[in-house]
Design a protein around this motif. Structure first.
Motif, PDB file in Angstrom:
ATOM      1  N   GLN A  60     -17.412  43.080 -11.004  1.00 37.95           N
ATOM      2  CA  GLN A  60     -18.697  42.703 -11.583  1.00 37.95           C
ATOM      3  C   GLN A  60     -18.825  41.199 -11.713  1.00 37.95           C
ATOM      4  N   VAL A  61     -17.768  40.563 -12.155  1.00 37.70           N
ATOM      5  CA  VAL A  61     -17.791  39.111 -12.301  1.00 37.70           C
ATOM      6  C   VAL A  61     -17.956  38.437 -10.944  1.00 37.70           C
ATOM      7  N   GLU A  62     -17.241  38.988  -9.928  1.00 36.56           N
ATOM      8  CA  GLU A  62     -17.326  38.398  -8.589  1.00 36.56           C
ATOM      9  C   GLU A  62     -18.731  38.557  -7.994  1.00 36.56           C
ATOM     10  N   ALA A  63     -19.312  39.750  -8.172  1.00 34.52           N
ATOM     11  CA  ALA A  63     -20.666  39.978  -7.639  1.00 34.52           C
ATOM     12  C   ALA A  63     -21.672  39.041  -8.279  1.00 34.52           C
ATOM     13  N   GLU A  64     -21.543  38.851  -9.586  1.00 34.53           N
ATOM     14  CA  GLU A  64     -22.457  37.949 -10.282  1.00 34.53           C
ATOM     15  C   GLU A  64     -22.278  36.516  -9.800  1.00 34.53           C
ATOM     16  N   ALA A  65     -21.019  36.164  -9.520  1.00 32.89           N
ATOM     17  CA  ALA A  65     -20.767  34.814  -9.032  1.00 32.89           C
ATOM     18  C   ALA A  65     -21.384  34.609  -7.647  1.00 32.89           C
ATOM     19  N   ILE A  66     -21.303  35.623  -6.779  1.00 26.42           N
ATOM     20  CA  ILE A  66     -21.882  35.507  -5.432  1.00 26.42           C
ATOM     21  C   ILE A  66     -23.402  35.436  -5.498  1.00 26.42           C
ATOM     22  N   ARG A  67     -23.980  36.225  -6.404  1.00 22.41           N
ATOM     23  CA  ARG A  67     -25.443  36.239  -6.516  1.00 22.41           C
ATOM     24  C   ARG A  67     -25.968  34.886  -6.951  1.00 22.41           C
ATOM     25  N   THR A  68     -25.234  34.250  -7.859  1.00 22.16           N
ATOM     26  CA  THR A  68     -25.719  32.960  -8.362  1.00 22.16           C
ATOM     27  C   THR A  68     -25.284  31.788  -7.485  1.00 22.16           C
ATOM     28  N   ASN A  69     -24.306  32.012  -6.603  1.00 20.44           N
ATOM     29  CA  ASN A  69     -23.820  30.918  -5.768  1.00 20.44           C
ATOM     30  C   ASN A  69     -23.448  31.465  -4.394  1.00 20.44           C
ATOM     31  N   PRO A  70     -24.400  31.555  -3.425  1.00 18.84           N
ATOM     32  CA  PRO A  70     -24.139  32.116  -2.082  1.00 18.84           C
ATOM     33  C   PRO A  70     -23.069  31.354  -1.312  1.00 18.84           C
ATOM     34  N   GLU A  71     -22.815  30.140  -1.653  1.00 20.98           N
ATOM     35  CA  GLU A  71     -21.811  29.358  -0.931  1.00 20.98           C
ATOM     36  C   GLU A  71     -20.426  29.988  -1.038  1.00 20.98           C
ATOM     37  N   ILE A  72     -20.236  30.849  -2.050  1.00 22.39           N
ATOM     38  CA  ILE A  72     -18.934  31.500  -2.217  1.00 22.39           C
ATOM     39  C   ILE A  72     -18.601  32.347  -0.997  1.00 22.39           C
ATOM     40  N   VAL A  73     -19.644  32.977  -0.375  1.00 21.90           N
ATOM     41  CA  VAL A  73     -19.413  33.818   0.804  1.00 21.90           C
ATOM     42  C   VAL A  73     -18.845  32.974   1.935  1.00 21.90           C
ATOM     43  N   ARG A  74     -19.446  31.806   2.169  1.00 20.06           N
ATOM     44  CA  ARG A  74     -18.955  30.927   3.219  1.00 20.06           C
ATOM     45  C   ARG A  74     -17.537  30.438   2.912  1.00 20.06           C
ATOM     46  N   MET A  75     -17.295  30.140   1.651  1.00 19.75           N
ATOM     47  CA  MET A  75     -15.964  29.663   1.281  1.00 19.75           C
ATOM     48  C   MET A  75     -14.915  30.751   1.558  1.00 19.75           C
ATOM     49  N   ARG A  76     -15.244  32.010   1.251  1.00 15.17           N
ATOM     50  CA  ARG A  76     -14.315  33.102   1.517  1.00 15.17           C
ATOM     51  C   ARG A  76     -14.072  33.271   3.012  1.00 15.17           C
ATOM     52  N   ALA A  77     -15.145  33.072   3.812  1.00 12.28           N
ATOM     53  CA  ALA A  77     -15.008  33.202   5.262  1.00 12.28           C
ATOM     54  C   ALA A  77     -14.076  32.135   5.809  1.00 12.28           C
TER      55      ALA A  77
END
Length: 297
Positions: free
Chosen positions: A257-274
């Protein structure tokens, strides 16, 4: 008559014997006189053995010497007896085993609070305070063996009977076994201390005898209690494992839940994970064009 008078009489007899010996010597009877003197002297002496204290008693006048006698030889004129009491630790066991101290059954019989008859071998260790030895004799007027067989045995038996009557057989055979004999010991110690009989320890000299049918019931109950405790332990273990799994699941869900909320508020996290997972190879083609990877500024 007193001790001083008795000893003075003995000395007068010895002096008279000496005069008789001198008379016999003049008549050629020296050998006979010496033998007679030896017999008289030996019959008028008594010895206090090492490890004991002596009490001089005048059986004619009925007097007891106020002072205890140490180890050694003492004049004991006719009518005088020296009793010995131990000042070192001695032990006596009242047992039902005929091969031990007594051919008769000396074990203790007592009852629990429900009137169930029980039986046990009991032992005592003791010694005499030499300063109070005359007081001990004045109280009981007998030797140590008779004191142990009579007053000592009675005191210990009464103390055990009194306390056992307040307990059930399961307590006597189980968790109150030590407490029962310790209570008896304290009462006996307090009873004999004023007269110089120092009771060091009273203890069970074996298992407490319980009727077979009662013993079977006690053992069955103990087995059931142990099984119940084992079952409770298993339940507690299972509950702990379940609670651990629930806690882990709740923790995982919370993390997602915390991770999903973080991704929703900061899309750059997806790129960082990639980027973190990129193996360094360029994207391959699929269909008519390359698979988009990352936008590069």
């Amino acid at each position: 008559m007193g001790y001083l008078d008795s000893e003075q009489d003995s000395m007068r007899r010895l002096r008279g014997l000496g005069r008789a010996l001198r008379s016999l010597a003049g008549r050629g009877g020296l050998v006979v006189g010496v033998i007679a003197a030896g017999l008289v002297v030996s019959s008028s002496m008594a010895r206090v053995q090492p490890g004991n204290v002596g009490i001089r008693v005048n059986n004619i006048a009925g007097g007891v010497s106020p002072d205890a006698l140490g180890v050694g030889w003492y004049i004991a004129p006719p009518g005088t007896h020296i009793y010995e009491y131990p000042v070192f630790t001695r032990t006596y066991t009242w047992t039902g085993n005929a091969t031990e101290q007594s051919p008769t059954d000396e074990s203790f019989n007592f009852q629990d609070k429900n009137g169930l008859s029980l039986k046990a071998d009991v032992a005592v260790s003791y010694h005499i305070d030499p300063r109070k030895a005359p007081i001990l004799f004045q109280r009981y007027r007998t030797d140590m063996d008779q004191i142990i067989a009579g007053p000592m045995r009675n005191a210990i038996r009464n103390a055990i009977v009194e306390r056992a009557a307040q307990l059930g057989v399961e307590q006597i055979y189980g968790d109150h076994k030590a407490e029962l004999i310790q209570t008896a010991q304290r009462r006996v110690q307090a009873f004999f201390a004023p007269v110089g009989l120092e009771v060091e320890q009273v203890y069970w000299a074996g298992n407490i005898g319980v009727p077979d049918r009662v013993l079977e019931q006690i053992n069955a109950k103990i087995a059931n209690e142990q099984a119940a405790l084992a079952a409770q332990a298993n339940v507690a273990t299972a509950r702990a494992d379940a609670e651990a799994r629930i806690a882990k699941a709740e923790g995982d869900a919370k993390a997602i839940q915390v991770e999903a909320e973080a991704i929703r508020t900061n899309p750059e996290i997806v790129r960082m994970r990639a980027v973190e997972k990129w193996d360094g190879k360029l994207p391959t083609y699929s269909g008519s064009g390359p698979v988009p990877f990352l936008g590069v500024q």
